[in-house]
Write an enzyme that holds these catalytic residues in place. Structure first.
Site: not given
Ligand code: PEP
Length: 251
Positions: A104, A173, A102, A179, A18, A215, A16
């Site tokens: 976000e 998630e 997601h 992040g 983003k 992460s 992803n």
């Molecule tokens: C994500 O944006 O779905 C995500 C898991 O980000 P990160 O791997 O940077 O934590």
């Protein structure tokens, strides 16, 4: 009911991006991914990019081992919805995947679980494969509300029925791990993946892939993937570095 990964659940490692990228940077990243895709050893690889870069993905990934998709989709087909992008527009650029819900988007754009289910349904109707994201905040976890929050987020998705469940992918998630550099331990992740799988019917449970996201990096991927209910990863930051992403897939 905990199910061991089986042949019917091919592992999926999805990036992803983003709101990151540029034509120049993407070209280098995509070329490196295509060149190294065989390192995934049978796992499926995919990339979800910002809308303007979908033609570039189509151009550089067509015919490769890597599929692509978008990070959001409208519930509407067309019309006066300024700024929205429909599923049929995504199909015009040969997208396979679309992220729905997601964290976000839930947090910054107020997307409710029922809207996420409506987006999921709209995507499925157009032949896209939704990746539906669920996850609790740190406050939820500290309050002992993990299962309650996940169940609430899942409820309208489960209501879409078996035909939908068999086509979509779920992603757990935890918001506190996205992040932040802070990953759920393999045991913490497995506990929630097992809970999610137990919410599915027997046939859905055997078939539906549940990705972990938060992460994920090459250093922690193998331990996460060794858990019986983790079928791959949704990778944010680390998907912007070709070698790191491929090392995750190789794990
Ligand atoms: C994500 O944006 O779905 C995500 C898991 O980000 P990160 O791997 O940077 O934590």
């Amino acid at each position: 009911m905990t199910q061991r990964p089986s042949q019917s659940r091919t592992r999926l490692v999805m990036g992803n991006w983003k709101m990151n990228g540029s034509l120049l940077a993407n070209a280098a990243l995509l070329q490196a991914l295509v060149a190294g895709a065989s390192r995934a050893r049978g796992a499926q690889l995919a990339v979800c990019a910002p809308f303007p870069y979908l033609p570039q993905l189509q151009e550089l990934l067509a015919g490769s081992l890597i599929s692509w998709g978008a990070q959001d989709v409208s519930v509407h087909e067309q019309g006066a919805y300024t700024g929205e992008v429909s599923g049929s527009m995504l199909r015009d650029f040969a997208c396979t995947w679309v992220l729905c819900g997601h964290s976000e988007r839930r947090a910054m754009h107020g997307e409710s679980s029922s809207l996420v289910a409506a987006k999921t349904s709209a995507a499925l109707a157009l032949g896209l494969a939704p990746v539906v994201c669920v996850g609790e905040t740190l406050a939820d976890r500290d309050a002992g509300r993990v299962e309650q929050v996940i169940a609430e987020q899942l409820e309208p998705i489960l209501g879409l029925g078996a035909a939908a469940l068999n086509k979509l992918v779920l992603a757990y998630e935890p918001v506190w791990a996205i992040g932040t550099g802070r990953t759920a331990s393999p045991e913490q992740a497995q506990a929630v993946h097992g809970f999610i799988r137990s919410a599915l019917t027997r046939s859905e449970a055997g078939q539906t892939r549940i990705l972990y996201g938060g992460s994920v990096k090459a250093a922690n991927a193998a331990a996460l993937f060794s858990q019986p209910d983790i079928d791959g990863a949704l990778v944010g930051g680390a998907s912007l570095v070709a070698d790191e992403f491929l090392n995750i897939a190789a794990a």
